[in-house]
Design an enzyme around this catalytic site. Structure first.
Site, short mmCIF file in Angstrom:
data_model
loop_
_atom_site.label_atom_id
_atom_site.label_comp_id
_atom_site.label_asym_id
_atom_site.label_seq_id
_atom_site.Cartn_x
_atom_site.Cartn_y
_atom_site.Cartn_z
N GLU A 79 -1.49 4.87 25.91
CA GLU A 79 -0.44 3.91 25.14
C GLU A 79 0.28 2.91 26.31
OE1 GLU A 79 0.40 3.14 21.97
OE2 GLU A 79 -1.34 4.56 21.69
N SER A 348 -6.05 -2.49 -23.42
CA SER A 348 -5.37 -2.48 -24.61
C SER A 348 -4.20 -1.92 -24.51
CB SER A 348 -6.35 -1.71 -25.62
OG SER A 348 -7.78 -2.40 -26.01
#
Length: 625
Positions: A79, A348
Site C-alpha cells: 500500500e 403484474s
C-alpha cells in the site's frame, strides 16, 4: 534559459512555502480527534442494540504488538512502501502514478498513502469532489504532525475494509483464517494485505485465482522491500490457501442490509456526517428481529442450491415502519442492496394500481370484459398484441375478480386503454417513481423500480389510502441524550378509503381456487388460516409477490443479477413462498384481523365467474349507489 530556471525555482519555492504553511496550521490546530469516542449505535424496536460502528467494537481493536509482523510488512509493502519516509504525501509515488496514467490508458494507478487512506476512513465520506480531496489533504497533515507512524499504521489496519462486511485486521484474521491477527503467517498475511485494494475482486472466498494473482504482487513487493526472499515467495505460492472451514465474526451480517438502509436514510436526513457522528449517534429504528429472521431463513432455504438472488421487505401498514429487509441472500458474498438499489420491471404487481383507478371510475368486482387474443390499435396507429400466461384464454367474458385472481393480461390492457394510459402513469408518478412511460404496456408492469418503492406504493393501499413514506428511523439522540431527530407521521389521505377497501377485498381472490379455470389463481397453491390480499408479478427475468393485511405487508423479489431468464420452477416460487412465510409468522404471533367496510360499502355475494348475484357465492365489497 536562466530566466526559465529562475521562474521554475520561484514557483517551487512558493509551493514549498504554501505547503509548509498548511503543515504549520495543521499542527497549531492541535492533535486530531481519532474518533475513538465517535460511534453509531442502531437499536431495534425493543431498544436493543443490533449494530454498532467499528470504532466502538470492544475487543476488536488491536495494537501493533498484537498483529503479525508478516502482515505489517505486507500492508506497508503493497500500500505504501515509503510510509516511514514521507510526511503524509509521497512525491515519488505521485510522479510514478502520473507517469503510469499518462503512458498506459488501460492501466490506472493511484498514489494515496496509508496516512491519506486513514484520514479518509476516520473522517470522510466517499463523496467525490475537490472539497473532499482538500479536507483529506489537510487531515493527512494533521495526522502526520501529531501522531507517530506506528500510531497511524495501527489506526489504519484497525479500520480498513476487507470485504464481506469485515472491518479491521483482527476481524479479518478471525473471519478468513479462524485465528488472531498475531498468529497470521506469511501466506495468510500476504493474502489479506492483497484483499484491501479490491475486497470484492481479490477475496479468496470470491475468486481464488484473482486472489492468488494479487498475493503474488504483494510477495513481489515484499521482495522489493527486502522483507522476504524469492524462496519464501515460492514456498507461499506452492502452499494451500489455508482458509477456515467456517467464516464467522461476532456481528450478525444478515442484519447489515437493514443497517445499510438505515445509513442511507441517515444520509437523506442529513445526520450521516462528521458534525453528528463525532457526537456519537444513537439511532432508534423500527427493526424487528423476528421478521428479519423469517426473511433470512426463507432466503437461505429457497435459494441455497441456486445462483438466483432475492430481496424482501416487511412493512407495518398505517405506521409505514420497515420492520425487516434483506437486499440479497448472503451479505458476505454481495453487499449490494437489491431491495433499495436494484431497479427491475415489476410486471403484474402494477395491476392493483390500475384496478384502483378502474374502481374509482365505476368498475365493480362484477365488471366483465371478453377474454381472447386481441390486437389493439393505438392512437398513434401502431398495434399492440399482448398475451396471457402460456397463451391461455377464457374465450368468454370474465369478471374483474377473476382477472385479478389469475392475473389476466387482456383484461388489464382493455381496462388501461379504456381509462386512458396517462391515468396510470400519473398515479405511479405520485409515488416518486421516475421514468414512467404512458403507453399500452404499462398495464403489464413495464416500469422499473425496486421492492422498497413497490412496498411504499402498496402500503398506501394497505393503509386504506393513507400515505406515509416507509421509514426505518424513529429517533436520533447524541451521546449526551439530546434528541436530534424525531419521526413525524405525514398521514396524507392520498387515495380514496372506500376504493382501497374494495380493492383489498378483491385481492383476496388470488388465493381462491374457484377462479382456476383457464388459468390458475396465482396463490391458490398456498392456503392460509387468515384473510390476506396478494398480487404476484412476473417477467422473463423477474418474479415478485406482494401481500398484506391490516397488520403486515411483505414484498419479495427473485431474479438473477445478470438478467438471465428465469427457467427453474423452484426459483420462480421463491417470492411467493417468502411472503407466505411472513404471513404465517404474523398469524402465529399476532391477533390478525381483516378490514371492516365503511358505511359507504355494502357486502354482496356474487358468482365469481359471471358476476351475477348469488347468495351462495363469494362476498365482495361494492360501493353504495
Amino acid at each position: 534559459m536562466k530566466k526559465l530556471i529562475k521562474i521554475f525555482i520561484t514557483i517551487l519555492a512558493s509551493l514549498a512555502g504554501i505547503l509548509l504553511s498548511f503543515y504549520i496550521i495543521a499542527y497549531s490546530m492541535g492533535a486530531p480527534d481519532l474518533n475513538k469516542n465517535r460511534y453509531l449505535k442502531l437499536y431495534d424496536d425493543n431498544q436493543e442494540i443490533y449494530y454498532q460502528s467499528i470504532n466502538d467494537y470492544t475487543g476488536h481493536y488491536v495494537t501493533l504488538d498484537n498483529v503479525s509482523k508478516y502482515f505489517i510488512d505486507s500492508i506497508v509493502a503493497i500500500e505504501d512502501q515509503r510510509f516511514y519516509e514521507h510526511r503524509g504525501f509521497d512525491p515519488i509515488g505521485i510522479m510514478r502514478a502520473i507517469k503510469v496514467n499518462l503512458t498506459n490508458q488501460k492501466k490506472s494507478q493511484g498514489a494515496s498513502t496509508i496516512t491519506q487512506q486513514y484520514a479518509r476512513l476516520l473522517y470522510l465520506t466517499n463523496e467525490k469532489s475537490w472539497s473532499r480531496k482538500f479536507k483529506e489533504a489537510f487531515l493527512t497533515m494533521q495526522l502526520e504532525t501529531h501522531l507517530n507512524k506506528d500510531d497511524i499504521l495501527e489506526g489504519y489496519i484497525n479500520n480498513v475494509y476487507f470485504g464481506h462486511g469485515i472491518y479491521g485486521i483482527e476481524n479479518a484474521a478471525q473471519y478468513f483464517y479462524g485465528k488472531s491477527a498475531k498468529e497470521l503467517d506469511l501466506n495468510e498475511s500476504s493474502m489479506l494485505a492483497g484483499v484491501v485494494n479490491g475486497p470484492t475482486y481479490f477475496s479468496p472466498l470470491n475468486d481464488q485465482k484473482a486472489a492468488r494473482k494479487r498475493q503474488t504482487i504483494v510477495l513481489n513487493a515484499l521482495i522489493d522491500c527486502n522483507k522476504i526472499n524469492n524462496q519464501q515467495k515460492q514456498q507461499v505460492l506452492k502452499s494451500d490457501l489455508n482458509l477456515a472451514t467456517e467464516h464467522k465474526i461476532n456481528d450478525n451480517l444478515a442484519n447489515n442490509f437493514y443497517k445499510d438502509t438505515v445509513i442511507d436514510e441517515l444520509e437523506e436526513l442529513g445526520y450521516y456526517n462528521n458534525t453528528y457522528l463525532n457526537q456519537g449517534l444513537n439511532v432508534y429504528t423500527t427493526f424487528n428481529q423476528g421478521y428479519q429472521k423469517v426473511l433470512e431463513k426463507s432466503a437461505k432455504d429457497y435459494t441455497k442450491d441456486s445462483e438466483v438472488e432475492t430481496s424482501s421487505i416487511v412493512v407495518e401498514p398505517y405506521t409505514s415502519k420497515i420492520l425487516a429487509l434483506i437486499g440479497g441472500k448472503d451479505y458476505t458474498i454481495s453487499q449490494f442492496n437489491r431491495a433499495t438499489k436494484s431497479n427491475r420491471q415489476i410486471g403484474s404487481t402494477v395491476k392493483p394500481l390500475l384496478y384502483y383507478l378502474a374502481l374509482e371510475n365505476g368498475f365493480t368486482p362484477s365488471t366483465t370484459f371478453l377474454d381472447e387474443p386481441t390486437t389493439f390499435k393505438l392512437e398513434d396507429n401502431t398495434t399492440y398484441s399482448p398475451s396471457n400466461y402460456n397463451n391461455k384464454y377464457a374465450y368468454k367474458d370474465i369478471t374483474l375478480a377473476q382477472a385479478i385472481a389469475v392475473s389476466d393480461n387482456i383484461f388489464a390492457v382493455k381496462t388501461h386503454l379504456f381509462l386512458g394510459t396517462d391515468n396510470l402513469a400519473s398515479l405511479i408518478k405520485k409515488f416518486d417513481i421516475k421514468n414512467v412511460k404512458s403507453n399500452a404496456s404499462l398495464a403489464l408492469g413495464t416500469v422499473n423500480t425496486n421492492i422498497y418503492n413497490l412496498a411504499n406504493m402498496y402500503n398506501t393501499l394497505a393503509s386504506e389510502g393513507i400515505y406515509n413514506h416507509v421509514y426505518t428511523i424513529e429517533k436520533i439522540t447524541n451521546n449526551e441524550g439530546d434528541i436530534l431527530y424525531q419521526h413525524k407521521a405525514e398521514d396524507k389521505q392520498m387515495l380514496n378509503q372506500d376504493t382501497c377497501l374494495e380493492l383489498s377485498q378483491l385481492l383476496t381472490a388470488t388465493f381462491d381456487s374457484t377462479y382456476s379455470t383457464y388459468l390458475q389463481a396465482t396463490m391458490a397453491a398456498y392456503q392460509l388460516d387468515n384473510i390476506n390480499a396478494c398480487k404476484t408479478g412476473s417477467t422473463d427475468f423477474d418474479n415478485l409477490a406482494v401481500a398484506y393485511n391490516p397488520n403486515i405487508l411483505v414484498a419479495s423479489w427473485v431474479g438473477y443479477d445478470d438478467n438471465r431468464k428465469m427457467k427453474s420452477t423452484n426459483d420462480k416460487t421463491v417470492a411467493k413462498k417468502t411472503v407466505v412465510d411472513v404471513l404465517n409468522y404474523t398469524n402465529e404471533n399476532k391477533d390478525v384481523t381483516w378490514y371492516q367496510p365503511t358505511k359507504n360499502i355494502q357486502a354482496i355475494a356474487i358468482n365469481p365467474l359471471t358476476g351475477d348475484f348469488d347468495e351462495n357465492g363469494i362476498i365482495y365489497w361494492f360501493k353504495k349507489e
